[in-house]
Design an enzyme around this catalytic site. Sequence first.
Site, PDB file in Angstrom:
ATOM      1  N   GLU A 152      80.805  75.450 111.301  1.00 18.10           N
ATOM      2  CA  GLU A 152      82.191  75.927 111.453  1.00 18.10           C
ATOM      3  C   GLU A 152      83.234  75.043 110.770  1.00 18.10           C
ATOM      4  O   GLU A 152      84.199  75.555 110.211  1.00 18.10           O
ATOM      5  CB  GLU A 152      82.521  76.124 112.934  1.00 18.10           C
ATOM      6  CG  GLU A 152      81.675  77.189 113.632  1.00 18.10           C
ATOM      7  CD  GLU A 152      81.813  78.590 113.038  1.00 18.10           C
ATOM      8  OE1 GLU A 152      82.772  78.832 112.273  1.00 18.10           O
ATOM      9  OE2 GLU A 152      80.947  79.434 113.329  1.00 18.10           O
ATOM     10  N   TYR A 204      85.402  73.468 114.691  1.00 17.24           N
ATOM     11  CA  TYR A 204      86.154  74.172 113.655  1.00 17.24           C
ATOM     12  C   TYR A 204      87.215  73.265 113.023  1.00 17.24           C
ATOM     13  O   TYR A 204      87.229  73.039 111.813  1.00 17.24           O
ATOM     14  CB  TYR A 204      86.879  75.391 114.244  1.00 17.24           C
ATOM     15  CG  TYR A 204      85.977  76.531 114.648  1.00 17.24           C
ATOM     16  CD1 TYR A 204      85.228  76.466 115.827  1.00 17.24           C
ATOM     17  CD2 TYR A 204      85.891  77.682 113.883  1.00 17.24           C
ATOM     18  CE1 TYR A 204      84.418  77.523 116.214  1.00 17.24           C
ATOM     19  CE2 TYR A 204      85.081  78.742 114.270  1.00 17.24           C
ATOM     20  CZ  TYR A 204      84.345  78.658 115.436  1.00 17.24           C
ATOM     21  OH  TYR A 204      83.545  79.699 115.814  1.00 17.24           O
TER      22      TYR A 204
HETATM   23  N1  BES Z   1      80.240  82.238 113.997  1.00 12.40           N
HETATM   24  C1  BES Z   1      81.498  82.457 114.586  1.00 12.40           C
HETATM   25  C2  BES Z   1      81.433  83.248 115.863  1.00 12.40           C
HETATM   26  C3  BES Z   1      80.630  82.588 116.961  1.00 12.40           C
HETATM   27  C4  BES Z   1      80.780  81.255 117.272  1.00 12.40           C
HETATM   28  C5  BES Z   1      79.747  83.338 117.696  1.00 12.40           C
HETATM   29  C6  BES Z   1      80.020  80.679 118.290  1.00 12.40           C
HETATM   30  C7  BES Z   1      78.990  82.766 118.709  1.00 12.40           C
HETATM   31  C8  BES Z   1      79.127  81.432 119.000  1.00 12.40           C
HETATM   32  C9  BES Z   1      82.476  83.148 113.619  1.00 12.40           C
HETATM   33  O1  BES Z   1      82.290  82.770 112.294  1.00 12.40           O
HETATM   34  C10 BES Z   1      83.870  82.714 113.987  1.00 12.40           C
HETATM   35  O2  BES Z   1      84.130  81.548 113.920  1.00 12.40           O
HETATM   36  N2  BES Z   1      84.741  83.653 114.353  1.00 12.40           N
HETATM   37  C11 BES Z   1      86.111  83.370 114.706  1.00 12.40           C
HETATM   38  C12 BES Z   1      87.038  83.671 113.575  1.00 12.40           C
HETATM   39  C13 BES Z   1      87.421  82.552 112.705  1.00 12.40           C
HETATM   40  C14 BES Z   1      88.505  82.991 111.722  1.00 12.40           C
HETATM   41  C15 BES Z   1      87.799  81.268 113.370  1.00 12.40           C
HETATM   42  C16 BES Z   1      86.489  84.274 115.849  1.00 12.40           C
HETATM   43  O3  BES Z   1      85.680  85.089 116.245  1.00 12.40           O
HETATM   44  O4  BES Z   1      87.604  84.172 116.349  1.00 12.40           O
HETATM   45 ZN    ZN Z   2      82.838  80.756 111.894  1.00 13.92          ZN
END
Ligand code: BES
Ligand code: ZN
Length: 631
Positions: free
Chosen positions: A339, A406
């Site tokens: 992330e 992140y």
């Molecule tokens: N991989 C993630 C979603 C995720 C994280 C699923 C942890 C299960 C466990 C996805 O890439 C993500 O980060 N989505 C974010 C959006 C992003 C712009 C920060 C979201 O869903 O908000």
């Molecule tokens: Zn992500």
Amino acid sequence: MASLSRIALPIVLFALTACAEEKNSSTEPISTTELHVMDGHSNARPNEAVIEHLDLDVTIDMDAKRISGTATYDIVHTTGNTIIFDTDGLSIDRVTDGSGNELVFSLGDSTLLGRALKVELPDGVQRVSIAYSTGKYAKALQWLDPQQTADKAHPFLFTQGEAILTRSWIPVQDSPGIRFTYSAKVKVPQELMAVMSASNPKERTPDGVYMFQMDQPIPAYLIALSVGDLVFRDLGERSGVYAERSVIERAAWEFEDIPKMLAAAEALYGPYRWDRYDVIVLPPSFPFGGMENPRLTFATPTIIAGDRSLTALIAHELAHSWSGNLVTNATWNDFWLNEGFTVYFEGRISEALYGEEYAGMLEQLGRQDLAQTLEKIAKSKHPEDSKLRLDLDGRDPDDGMTDVAYEKGAAFLRLLEAKVGREKFDAFLRDYFERFAFQSMTTDRFLVHLDEHLLEPNQVELNVEEWVERPGLPANATIPVSDRFNKVDKELARWEGGTPAMELSTKEWSTFEWMHFLRKLPSSMSDARMTELDKAFGFTKSGNAEVLAAWLEQCIKNDHDAAYLRLDEFLNTVGRRKFLMPLYTAMTTTEKGRLMAQSIYRSARPNYHSVSVNSLDELLAWKDNHPPVNF
Ligand code: BES
Ligand code: ZN
């Protein structure tokens, strides 16, 4: 588990590095049989026997809300006489070898990780076939009734694999460090279409049978399936969008820039290795903003704002095609490698398409999120969750997957960029994605690589240990600046100083400026002040989910009950956890709010995916004795 993996690390690292040295050319065949690190979130023992290919043959029963069929694996068997799969809530009917002979199997006790399925392997067995069906409350699956979809005519199903949910719909070695190719035959009702994280159809078939192929090895959490009355629209040669009929037009318009994003991403960090890049817009209960399922990003409809202002999320999921899907965190403790890199990369794609100011605002918003998260974590049961290297063993990994990975992760990469300059940092990343393509990466392995290939050659001394192993944000993080947010701050100060809301200069503001404005409102406002804002800017009727959610949070904090109907409606349709958590949390701070939260949750809970339910049950101490929702 944790201490064991630490002892084993130097040996593993050596083996992995040696392995990487031999395989850094992108033209060589991809091997999946490297030595695996211990993953505390899987029962598999890949160094004894590991899967290389999955052939899935399943039927989707939309009425019974059940998936059943067989998962057939090609395996590589090194030592011992068993292979272990992860399962969670699955009924295992029968296990056979490649010639149809029964194999002896047993299911272990049920734990946080589900149940280990142990299959005896007589000498020479290289194929194992597992006949199974999913349980009633399979955590990965959300089954939607027609009224929960946009078109309201047909049922819908989608899966969510990350982090450890794939085992609830396929018996599999469910560790991000185990990669395999897959093919699938999926039978659905004739009037529906199935799509997967693989080669996809563009039209419905007459018999409801769909064949899929994923020739690049991926970990189990990236297997994904969606079934519904879907239509497809091309956006370019390599890209397109899937959605329900009533959504497809708006989706295609909103995501028009995808081909440009793809080109920008390739120009930055090398070729896109997954053939096509498509997006599917799911019904609003999808618990995430987006999920980077290879070849087919799963996305929430809440990013369709009508003005393309929220498409950075697509840049994020696209960026995962390099950071995450190509080079994958070896365990969930290394989640920042997925992330943090992706947020950094997302920023670079956004900058290339929309300019520095846009990327600057995005970065500021991220930093604000991080500050909030760090504050919360410092006071929580697990203050160590603000380290980049996590220790989630013994816990549901989902609990420790926060903004830290992140935003602190991205901040670390921005610091590296600042230290060596953009040109060298880009070359470093480009080489990293190529060198480790289709492999998994541990934090240790990355740090060795970083030292050898970036820090030492450029004679950079850095507090890497502090960044990775200690909580909080180190003082040498670069400070994001945004002129445009400074202007928002000025307008806000004018309002606080008595200028009517109507007279503020807000004409040129984008969604990001509105989000900043709403986040920075005074901590307490009278109902008259709230009404004034809403009259001037129309927040309550906003069709932009980010703006609306930020506004509704302020409404709860200031008990502005004129917006409660809208709040009720929003929480009963949208299942995206990022919006749900702050809203329900804000409600829990007063007795009136708590009662409202309980009442809304009672009706909305059946509309949420298990991922959101899990978090909300804990927040709201939900003790109803009824079974888990599904859905
Ligand atoms: N991989 C993630 C979603 C995720 C994280 C699923 C942890 C299960 C466990 C996805 O890439 C993500 O980060 N989505 C974010 C959006 C992003 C712009 C920060 C979201 O869903 O908000
Ligand atoms: Zn992500």
